[in-house]
Write an enzyme that holds these catalytic residues in place. Structure first.
Site, short mmCIF file in Angstrom:
data_model
loop_
_atom_site.label_atom_id
_atom_site.label_comp_id
_atom_site.label_asym_id
_atom_site.label_seq_id
_atom_site.Cartn_x
_atom_site.Cartn_y
_atom_site.Cartn_z
N LYS A 173 58.72 40.23 28.33
CA LYS A 173 57.94 38.69 28.89
C LYS A 173 57.05 38.67 30.32
CE LYS A 173 58.86 35.64 32.11
NZ LYS A 173 57.71 35.46 32.45
N GLU A 246 62.16 47.98 39.06
CA GLU A 246 60.78 49.01 40.42
C GLU A 246 60.49 47.43 41.11
OE1 GLU A 246 57.41 49.06 42.00
OE2 GLU A 246 56.67 49.83 40.14
N CYS A 280 52.02 47.70 44.16
CA CYS A 280 53.73 48.00 44.71
C CYS A 280 53.87 49.19 45.62
CB CYS A 280 54.57 48.01 44.13
SG CYS A 280 54.78 49.16 42.55
N GLU A 377 55.95 42.81 52.75
CA GLU A 377 55.44 43.28 52.38
C GLU A 377 53.84 42.33 52.27
OE1 GLU A 377 56.04 43.64 47.87
OE2 GLU A 377 54.73 45.30 48.00
P1 NDP Z 1 58.46 37.46 41.08
O1 NDP Z 1 59.63 38.75 41.10
O2 NDP Z 1 58.99 36.28 41.27
O3 NDP Z 1 58.12 37.64 39.28
C1 NDP Z 1 57.75 38.79 38.35
C2 NDP Z 1 58.03 38.86 37.37
O4 NDP Z 1 59.94 38.23 37.32
C3 NDP Z 1 57.60 37.72 36.46
O5 NDP Z 1 57.34 37.56 34.96
C4 NDP Z 1 58.52 36.39 36.17
O6 NDP Z 1 58.14 35.31 35.99
C5 NDP Z 1 60.11 37.36 36.55
N1 NDP Z 1 61.03 36.14 36.88
C6 NDP Z 1 60.79 35.62 38.14
N2 NDP Z 1 62.57 34.67 38.28
C7 NDP Z 1 63.27 35.39 36.67
C8 NDP Z 1 64.23 35.08 36.78
N3 NDP Z 1 65.24 34.70 37.75
N4 NDP Z 1 65.20 35.99 35.80
C9 NDP Z 1 64.16 36.81 34.72
N5 NDP Z 1 62.18 36.97 35.09
C10 NDP Z 1 62.26 36.26 35.99
O7 NDP Z 1 57.26 37.92 41.77
P2 NDP Z 1 55.89 37.36 42.36
O8 NDP Z 1 55.32 36.86 41.21
O9 NDP Z 1 56.96 35.45 42.36
O10 NDP Z 1 55.45 37.81 43.64
C11 NDP Z 1 56.45 37.96 44.89
C12 NDP Z 1 56.38 38.49 45.86
O11 NDP Z 1 56.81 39.73 44.66
C13 NDP Z 1 54.94 39.45 46.08
O12 NDP Z 1 54.25 38.56 47.29
C14 NDP Z 1 55.36 40.69 46.17
O13 NDP Z 1 55.57 41.20 47.27
C15 NDP Z 1 55.91 40.97 44.82
N6 NDP Z 1 55.55 41.34 43.72
C16 NDP Z 1 55.76 43.18 43.68
C17 NDP Z 1 55.42 43.38 42.42
C18 NDP Z 1 55.22 45.52 41.85
O14 NDP Z 1 54.11 45.38 41.71
N7 NDP Z 1 56.91 45.67 42.76
C19 NDP Z 1 54.47 42.77 41.64
C20 NDP Z 1 54.72 42.12 41.87
C21 NDP Z 1 54.54 41.04 42.90
P3 NDP Z 1 57.59 33.92 36.00
O15 NDP Z 1 55.86 34.58 36.68
O16 NDP Z 1 56.88 33.61 34.25
O17 NDP Z 1 58.01 33.75 36.54
#
Ligand code: NDP
Length: 473
Positions: A173, A246, A280, A377
């Site tokens: 997903k 991660e 990240c 972050e």
């Molecule tokens: P999220 O962690 O919310 O989203 C990442 C993924 O998880 C997306 O595919 C999202 O789907 C999905 N998701 C969200 N909620 C759920 C849930 N309850 N159960 C299962 N899947 C879920 O990241 P954000 O996009 O909101 O970014 C927020 C912060 O995360 C950023 O500001 C940054 O600090 C951090 N981040 C870190 C990353 C990394 O590489 N470690 C990458 C991206 C963000 P959908 O988008 O469809 O809601």
């Protein structure tokens, strides 16, 4: 407008529900993708479950050949995938230090090829007159992959390829913000893989939640925020799913007084700003020794003022926009807080007027731990530079943060730097570079940055369970 579809059980979905996908460089829709729902997810898991038996019985050599064929498909479609990645994420085709969609697709090919070559051998822990004891690695079943928006194709590859290589089947997903390169890759992959082995479902929170709570999913591999990682961990307890999480990082880099300032500043700048800071393991807290502090600050500010920011499709652009409006607002808020904390803005600090989600590359001096921009972050083009004079104290500061993904020490004395590196509390630590991940070296976080590793044999093992086999003599 181009329309992209989900692939479930080897078939393109016939759903008529579509949503717009926004190009963050313009703020306008440039394509549409199918909007999946929980029924689609359940079908995808059912097809992955029924494909598992045959796929897990294939030989390692067969799976290796399939993975190499997937690498070839990525390569053959590289220009199309690059353009999709650039339009959905905003990152340039080339980019600062060549970190752009060319690297994203090129890295996806390299990771696929190298992971194809890995082999988990049977480990013989005893072979004597009583018994031979072998440790086998078995696939887990259906793996659920949930990916973020910053490196959508590369992270999808990091999740999918080791899972398939070890005999699991997958339902992925992607982030609703950047689904297209994943949808297209899965479509291409289904010309090579048996039906049901790799499925993709788009959708909002309810679809991700349904994946993490599904009783027929054995493992979740997730890359994204710490809060979502925690939600996934509690949701997936229903059937004791294996997890690799991660999560976010707030990587510190510590610059000792003996570095060549000009050359190092250039490398530091790239480590902080590549992909607009939306990685990240980007360098996010820069600690610089007092004796060279002002010089490093000025060099970094100069680089920030010179770097070219624009639409990633345009030639010569080094940094694109922030990927989404919500993330842009986080950066705006952190900049305001840094100002209120007494931060000295040496470059940038503001949104760029016009269309798209652009923010000026920003360098803030004179902040300390305790300010939000240091402690949190930012995941955007803004970096605090913090002054230190005592090495023990700065290591303690770097380690105080909740995150523990990566870190780096910068010094002309590699032996001394190595000793300091070992004292840093993070999953990966680099000397005179930052974020230098590679397909044969494990990568993962500790503390609030998650657990489990990806890449190499250590990463492959995470998609397996151990079976101990005792054969009597
Ligand atoms: P999220 O962690 O919310 O989203 C990442 C993924 O998880 C997306 O595919 C999202 O789907 C999905 N998701 C969200 N909620 C759920 C849930 N309850 N159960 C299962 N899947 C879920 O990241 P954000 O996009 O909101 O970014 C927020 C912060 O995360 C950023 O500001 C940054 O600090 C951090 N981040 C870190 C990353 C990394 O590489 N470690 C990458 C991206 C963000 P959908 O988008 O469809 O809601």
């Amino acid at each position: 407008m181009n329309k992209f579809t989900m692939t479930i059980n080897g078939q393109q979905s016939q759903s008529t529900q579509y949503v717009d996908v926004i190009n963050p460089a313009t703020g306008q829709a440039f394509a549409q993708c199918q909007q999946g729902n929980v029924d689609d997810l359940n079908q995808a898991v059912a097809s992955a479950k029924s494909a598992f038996n045959a796929w897990s019985q294939t030989s390692s050599a067969e799976r290796k050949a399939k993975m190499l064929a997937l690498a070839a498909a990525l390569e053959a479609n590289m220009p199309e995938l690059m353009a999709l990645v650039t339009q959905e994420t905003g990152k340039p085709m080339g980019g600062l230090n060549n970190v752009g969609s060319g690297m994203e697709v090129g890295g996806s090919i390299a990771w696929t090829q190298m992971t194809a070559e890995l082999e988990l051998a049977v480990d013989v822990v005893q072979d004597n007159k009583d018994a031979r004891i072998e440790v086998h690695r078995k696939p887990l079943g259906v793996v659920g992959s949930i990916t973020p928006w910053n490196w959508p194709l590369m992270i999808a590859i990091w999740h999918i390829i080791p899972a398939l290589r070890t005999g699991n089947t997958v339902v992925i997903k992607p982030s609703e913000l950047t689904p297209l390169s994943t949808l297209r890759f899965v479509e291409l992959a289904n010309e090579i893989l048996p039906a049901g082995v790799l499925n993709v479902v788009t959708g909002e929170g309810d679809v991700g939640h349904a994946l993490t709570t599904h009783k027929d999913v054995s493992k979740i591999i997730f890359t994204g925020s710490t809060q979502t990682g925690k939600n996934i961990m509690s949701a997936s307890s229903c059937n004791l799913k294996r997890l690799t999480l991660e999560l976010g990082g707030n990587d510190a880099g510590i610059v000792l007084p003996d570095v060549d300032v000009k050359a190092t500043a250039k490398q530091l700048f790239a480590a902080c700003f590549h992909n607009n800071g939306q990685t990240c393991a980007a360098l996010k807290r820069l600690y610089v020794h007092a004796s060279i502090y002002e010089e490093v600050c000025q060099e970094m500010a100069q680089l920030a003022k010179q770097v070219s920011v624009g639409n990633g499709l345009d030639e010569g652009v080094e940094l694109g926009p922030i990927q989404n409006a919500k993330q842009l607002q986080i950066v705006v808020d952190l900049a305001a807080d840094a100002k209120a904390c007494g931060g000295r803005f040496l470059a940038g600090g503001n949104k760029i007027a016009g269309e798209g989600y652009f923010f000026e590359p920003t360098i803030v001096a004179d902040l300390t731990d305790g300010c939000r921009l240091v402690d949190e972050e930012p995941f955007g083009p803004i970096v605090p530079i913090i002054k230190f004079s005592d090495v023990d104290a700065v290591i303690a500061k770097a380690n105080e943060n909740d995150a523990g993904l990566g870190g780096s020490i910068w010094s002309a004395d590699v032996v001394k730097a190595t000793e300091l590196a070992k004292r840093m509390e993070c999953g990966s630590v680099w000397i005179n570079t930052h974020g230098a991940i590679q397909p044969n070296a494990p990568f993962g976080g500790i503390k609030q940055s998650g657990f489990g590793v990806e890449f190499g044999l250590y990463g492959l093992e995470e998609y397996t369970s151990i079976q101990t086999l005792r054969i009597p003599k």
